[in-house]
Design an enzyme around this catalytic site. Sequence first.
Site, mmCIF file in Angstrom:
data_model
loop_
_atom_site.group_PDB
_atom_site.id
_atom_site.type_symbol
_atom_site.label_atom_id
_atom_site.label_comp_id
_atom_site.label_asym_id
_atom_site.label_seq_id
_atom_site.Cartn_x
_atom_site.Cartn_y
_atom_site.Cartn_z
ATOM 1 N N CYS A 78 0.833 -1.209 0.000
ATOM 2 C CA CYS A 78 0.000 0.000 0.000
ATOM 3 C C CYS A 78 0.865 1.256 0.000
ATOM 4 O O CYS A 78 0.342 2.353 -0.147
ATOM 5 C CB CYS A 78 -0.953 0.010 1.191
ATOM 6 N N CYS B 61 -3.717 -2.038 9.162
ATOM 7 C CA CYS B 61 -3.157 -0.694 9.312
ATOM 8 C C CYS B 61 -2.643 -0.462 10.733
ATOM 9 O O CYS B 61 -1.704 0.298 10.939
ATOM 10 C CB CYS B 61 -4.205 0.356 8.972
HETATM 11 FE FE1 FES Z 1 -1.857 -0.184 4.468
HETATM 12 FE FE2 FES Z 1 -3.553 1.513 5.801
HETATM 13 S S1 FES Z 1 -3.740 0.766 3.756
HETATM 14 S S2 FES Z 1 -1.585 0.814 6.360
#
Ligand code: FES
Length: 153
Positions: A33, A102
């Site tokens: 991400c 996350c």
């Molecule tokens: Fe990976 Fe939030 S989308 S830490």
Amino acid sequence: MYTEKVMEHFRNPRNVGEIEDADGVGQVGNPVCGDLMKITIKVDNDRISDIKFQTFGCGAAIATSSIVTELAKGLTIEEALKISRQSVAEALGGLPPQKMHCSNLAADGLRRAIVDYLRRNDRIDRIKELGLEKELEKMEKGEMDDHGELCEA
Ligand code: FES
């Protein structure tokens, strides 16, 4: 989908920034991400007296980091190591399942900051006692990614 507590920490995150003369610095990143986390801590007698975070991350990463800094302040390093993504999610009144990963960013960053604090003080034995030698190894190799597979969720 987010609790009021998550939204509140997202809008008004606590302990944002960087401690200049930190006793420990922890950095983690996620190649999937692209989120990055930096945690800096001040430690007095193995107790976290101050903590700050900086992140290039999603809203959940900001809210979870904010709560992690609140939870960790005042704890001994041993107690702070027990902060898990579960306890972070609970403190926020829950997180959507696809955002659970996350909460790892800040908890992992904090763990690395603690390892960094111990290694700066030549306390490798303590690192081993706390079961953190693998983390130290990764840090020495400069590995940033600690939970890529979780972020694919
Ligand atoms: Fe990976 Fe939030 S989308 S830490």
